[in-house]
Scaffold this active site. Structure first.
Site, mmCIF file in Angstrom:
data_model
loop_
_atom_site.group_PDB
_atom_site.id
_atom_site.type_symbol
_atom_site.label_atom_id
_atom_site.label_comp_id
_atom_site.label_asym_id
_atom_site.label_seq_id
_atom_site.Cartn_x
_atom_site.Cartn_y
_atom_site.Cartn_z
ATOM 1 N N ASN A 92 0.790 -1.228 0.000
ATOM 2 C CA ASN A 92 0.000 0.000 0.000
ATOM 3 C C ASN A 92 0.828 1.287 0.000
ATOM 4 O OD1 ASN A 92 -2.460 1.712 0.607
ATOM 5 N ND2 ASN A 92 -1.287 2.018 2.483
ATOM 6 N N SER A 144 -3.885 2.922 -8.817
ATOM 7 C CA SER A 144 -4.544 4.230 -8.831
ATOM 8 C C SER A 144 -5.193 4.416 -10.195
ATOM 9 C CB SER A 144 -3.536 5.353 -8.586
ATOM 10 O OG SER A 144 -4.114 6.632 -8.854
ATOM 11 N N TYR A 157 4.042 9.535 -11.570
ATOM 12 C CA TYR A 157 3.209 8.820 -10.592
ATOM 13 C C TYR A 157 2.309 7.802 -11.292
ATOM 14 C CZ TYR A 157 -0.283 7.929 -6.976
ATOM 15 O OH TYR A 157 -1.118 7.310 -6.084
ATOM 16 N N ALA A 159 2.764 6.370 -14.098
ATOM 17 C CA ALA A 159 3.559 5.264 -14.638
ATOM 18 C C ALA A 159 3.908 4.245 -13.557
ATOM 19 C CB ALA A 159 4.838 5.808 -15.280
ATOM 20 N N LYS A 161 2.048 3.527 -11.024
ATOM 21 C CA LYS A 161 0.823 2.783 -10.737
ATOM 22 C C LYS A 161 0.431 1.873 -11.898
ATOM 23 C CE LYS A 161 0.341 4.283 -6.600
ATOM 24 N NZ LYS A 161 0.486 3.356 -5.466
#
Length: 248
Positions: A92, A144, A157, A159, A161
């Site tokens: 997480n 995400s 970011y 990329a 996810k």
């Protein structure tokens, strides 16, 4: 009987907004927790102590830095020293990044990929040997919608996810014979400190894009992890579950 009584759930980023909500949900359902955080904090220590006391579960805080592979290695060793089998691993932890390419520093690219992607590969690989093969175990990754929709400013970011999404799909195939299910949750922007870091403009943009006209709260996101870890999703594998309220 509670859903996860006598089960062990390992959570990275357990002291963040969504991480705390996930930890609380599993504690309510009787799970013993391995809560992984970067460093000890008074607020987090009180939170974990309260979970242990209120729900009569074991809570094992493990501290390591996701940006440092050696620190991660030490964390993995410490988790293994607990001598328990993990039933649910939740990858997480993550850090935000929002910038269009001309204003993106390559050092930031490396850091975001390390924390949001490479660290989780290392942790998953390191802990696979102690994940139970009883047919009821699962790995749940935090992706995400930024890794699906490709909005402006998310080339880094998003990329990371997107990488977590592919990792989820591939790992679900690789672990199928081990009877470990692998799925991912893809939240929209959620009302946490993470969203505050992204800034008011990003928050307003997501609220305007949402069919429900608001951000998610962390409890709504955490509910999906409970579902994916439970027998209610026993035939759900290799899936990416969006939790975004609907996007216009």
């Amino acid at each position: 009987m509670k859903k996860f009584e006598n089960k062990v759930v390992c959570i990275t980023g357990a002291d963040g907004g969504i991480g705390k909500a996930i930890s609380r949900k599993f504690a309510v359902e009787g799970a013993n927790l391995i809560v992984c955080c970067r460093s000890p904090k008074d607020e987090s220590a009180i939170f974990f102590s309260d979970l242990k006391r209120k729900y009569d579960v074991n809570v094992f805080p493990i501290y390591f830095d996701m940006s440092d592979s050696e620190s991660i290695k030490n964390g993995i060793t410490e988790i293994k020293s607990l001598k328990v089998k993990i039933n649910v691993l939740i990858n997480n932890a993550g850090i935000p990044h929002l910038a269009i390419l001309p204003f993106t520093k390559m050092a930031d690219v490396s850091k975001v990929f390390q924390v949001n992607y490479f660290a989780h590969l290392q942790i998953t690989q390191g802990l696979l040997g102690i994940i139970s093969r009883d047919g009821e175990s699962s790995i749940i990754n935090t992706a995400s919608i930024a890794g699906i929709d490709g909005e402006m400013g998310n080339s880094v970011y998003g990329a990371t996810k997107a990488s977590m999404i592919l990792f989820t799909k591939v790992l679900s195939k690789e672990l199928a014979t081990s009877k470990i299910r692998v799925n991912a949750v893809a939240p929209g922007l959620t009302d946490t400190k993470f969203a505050d870091i992204m800034g008011d403009k990003a928050k307003l943009s997501m609220e305007q894009q949402s069919l429900m006209g608001r951000l998610a709260n962390s409890e709504e996101i955490a509910n999906t992890y409970i579902y994916l870890a439970s027998s209610s999703s026993s035939f759900v594998n290799g899936q990416i579950i969006r939790v975004d309220g609907g996007i216009k």
